[in-house]
Design an enzyme around this catalytic site. Structure first.
Site, PDB file in Angstrom:
ATOM      1  CG  ASP A 153      -1.783   0.763   1.729  1.00 57.21           C
ATOM      2  OD1 ASP A 153      -3.239   0.823   0.672  1.00 57.21           O
ATOM      3  OD2 ASP A 153      -1.783   1.946   2.809  1.00 57.21           O
TER       4      ASP A 153
ATOM      5  CD  GLU B 261      -2.145   2.228  -3.737  1.00 55.54           C
ATOM      6  OE1 GLU B 261      -2.345   2.477  -4.043  1.00 55.54           O
ATOM      7  OE2 GLU B 261      -1.842   2.838  -2.179  1.00 55.54           O
TER       8      GLU B 261
HETATM    9  C1  NOJ Z   1      -4.787   2.736  -1.299  1.00 54.60           C
HETATM   10  C2  NOJ Z   1      -5.748   2.164  -0.563  1.00 54.60           C
HETATM   11  O1  NOJ Z   1      -5.886   1.246  -2.451  1.00 54.60           O
HETATM   12  C3  NOJ Z   1      -6.797   2.828  -0.599  1.00 54.60           C
HETATM   13  O2  NOJ Z   1      -7.736   2.521  -0.615  1.00 54.60           O
HETATM   14  C4  NOJ Z   1      -6.361   3.416   0.891  1.00 54.60           C
HETATM   15  O3  NOJ Z   1      -7.520   4.448   1.293  1.00 54.60           O
HETATM   16  C5  NOJ Z   1      -5.466   4.041   0.840  1.00 54.60           C
HETATM   17  N1  NOJ Z   1      -4.236   3.006   0.201  1.00 54.60           N
HETATM   18  C6  NOJ Z   1      -4.500   4.850   2.189  1.00 54.60           C
HETATM   19  O4  NOJ Z   1      -3.967   2.981   2.769  1.00 54.60           O
END
Ligand code: NOJ
Length: 518
Positions: free
Chosen positions: A198, A257
């Site tokens: 993340d 991500e």
């Molecule tokens: C990316 C995640 O995919 C999202 O859903 C989340 O709100 C943010 N990061 C914060 O962790």
């Protein structure tokens, strides 16, 4: 044969909306286990599960209070272990979600930080700073709206690039680094095949904490010189983690991500000693337009190839408007989504399928305000509708909500029109979206060209994309407004699959894709 993650199709399970076993309206791990046969029959290679760890759910589980357990809403640790075993028995790999940028404000570390004085070891795990008079330390903004700092009782401020319930960790702190090494080992030891990281571009912050300058937004991809996105120091963390994953048998993997300016910046995360893959948001963000898609594809392949990494392809996830809707909605959006599926699943590299896209689910745009849960909605006073519309629970069967999602009322209401889109309704209908995905995945698994075959573009009209995957596989996509004949090279080949019926002379109607084999 190259490692599985170089060409895997990975299905994203948004656990709270996938299948509910106990009737509390929230999906759970037992629900996932019960639907593993569906996922095996769909033909995907692996599952990525969104966070299911103990969490106050201020951001749907991206506020983790304990990284080594399961929230009672979602099950137990034993259930997670059983899921790993069952998935492996079905030949499915499992990727869990790791949230290293921030913890929950109810994590024991943050509680201890609040109880301890400024300057303490407890506060040093997070980013506590003194303010500027009565103002926060700088002008950084939360990605969910509002400012990125909250003040505690003794007057200090702590950083949260997301919600106030998600305090950012300080990744220059050795205890933080050691803790995440240990968390990785905890799950790798239990057989997990990989992690989705993340906010992988956000762990390092400019120690001077300079103000955001003109054009440096918090939301949206990072740009050069940004004080908290895509700093060089972040790469040390992934080199460290890669040494850990490489120490385990069985091709463990990381997918980042990473929201950065362009594929070239993305590729830096995928150097041979860092993460294995990353989501391709350039492709996701491209509009339904042959030129834009082709540019996204070319740029991605070029940048990834330069570092020896495979490209990945993704159309939707739990943070963006579903692509049926992005591509125009209604019959047009659905038609384009069908064509996009054939495009995505025949490009070289890995692909991600977000739960429900195989059913052609659109975004739910009319959720009542009182039922919305995404902090984005609240922190922008409703100006941004937030992400609940792509998180509505899956319709499995039946003609009325909750459509087989579980024994109780689902946590978000499903629209009446979804009675036409249930898994049961679509199964066995050769014209349905789920049949298209199943067929496409079956061919993909059977054809070596779709796994390892090099890709070459074929000359076409401007609105058409056509390429070969050697040996002898062709994909043609007509993204234009007029029927298009497939290019000459394809004409002797046999039609394998089409997203919608072709003309009697083999022409592709607008918004149609087709696969051929020589
Ligand atoms: C990316 C995640 O995919 C999202 O859903 C989340 O709100 C943010 N990061 C914060 O962790």
């Amino acid at each position: 044969m190259s490692p599985w993650w170089r060409h895997a199709v990975i299905y994203q399970v948004y656990v709270r909306s996938f299948a509910d076993s106990d009737g509390d309206g929230i999906g759970d791990l037992a629900g996932v286990r019960s639907r593993l046969p569906y996922l095996r029959d769909l033909g995907v290679d692996a599952l990525w599960l969104n966070p299911f760890y103990p969490s106050p759910q201020a951001d749907a589980g991206y506020d983790v209070a304990d990284y080594r357990d399961v929230d009672p809403r979602f099950g137990t640790l034993a259930e997670a272990e059983a899921l790993i075993a069952d998935a492996h028995a079905y030949g499915l790999r499992l990727i869990f979600d790791l949230v290293p940028n921030h913890t929950s404000d109810e994590h024991p570390w943050f509680r201890a930080a609040l109880a301890a004085p400024p300057g303490s070891r407890e506060r040093a795990r997070y980013l506590f700073r003194d303010g500027r008079g009565s103002l926060p330390p700088n002008n950084w903004a939360s990605a969910f709206g509002g400012r990125a700092w909250s003040q505690v009782a003794d007057g200090q401020w702590y950083l949260h690039l997301f919600a106030p319930q998600q305090p950012d960790l300080d990744w220059t702190n050795d205890e933080v680094r050691a803790e995440f090494r240990s968390i990785l080992r905890f799950w790798f030891d239990r057989g997990v095949d990989g992690f989705r990281i993340d906010v992988a571009h956000g762990l390092a912050k400019d120690p001077a904490m300079t103000d955001l300058g003109a054009g440096q937004a918090t939301s949206g991809p990072a740009v050069e010189g940004h004080p908290h996105w895509d700093l060089d120091e972040v790469h040390d963390v992934y080199r460290d983690w890669r040494r850990i994953s490489d120490g385990y048998p069985g091709d463990r993997t990381f997918v980042g991500e990473v929201w950065v300016a362009d594929p070239a910046r993305l590729a830096r995360y995928l150097r041979p000693d860092e993460l294995h893959t990353a989501f391709n948001f350039t492709f996701l963000l491209a509009p339904w337009n042959a030129k834009a898609l082709r540019e996204a594809i070319d740029e991605s392949i070029r940048a990834m190839t330069a570092v020896g990494a495979p490209a990945t392809w993704v159309l939707s996830n739990h943070d963006v408007v579903r692509h049926v809707t992005r591509y125009g909605g209604g019959a047009t959006g659905a038609r384009r989504a069908r064509a996009a599926a054939l495009l995505m699943l025949s490009l070289p590299g890995g692909a991600y399928v977000y739960q429900g896209e195989e059913l052609g689910l659109p975004e739910v745009t009319d959720l009542p305000a009182e039922l919305r849960q995404d902090p984005t909605f609240f922190r922008t006073q409703g100006a941004d509708p937030g992400r609940d519309g792509c998180r509505v629970p899956l319709p499995w069967s039946g003609t009325a909500p909750p459509y087989g999602f579980g024994p109780g009322k689902a946590w978000l209401p499903q629209p009446p029109s979804w009675s036409e889109l249930t898994v049961d309704r679509q199964t066995g209908d050769p014209a349905s979206m789920v049949s298209l995905y199943r067929e496409a995945l079956r061919h993909r698994a059977a054809l070596p060209a779709l796994t390892e075959g090099p890709m070459t573009w074929l000359p076409t009209a401007a609105d058409v994309l056509a390429f070969e995957r050697a040996p002898g596989f062709f994909c043609v996509v007509n993204a234009g407004e007029h029927p298009a004949a497939p290019p000459a090279a394809v004409r002797g080949a046999r039609l394998l699959l089409a997203s919608d019926p072709l003309g009697s002379d083999g022409t592709l109607p607008p918004d149609t894709a087709a696969w051929y084999l020589e």
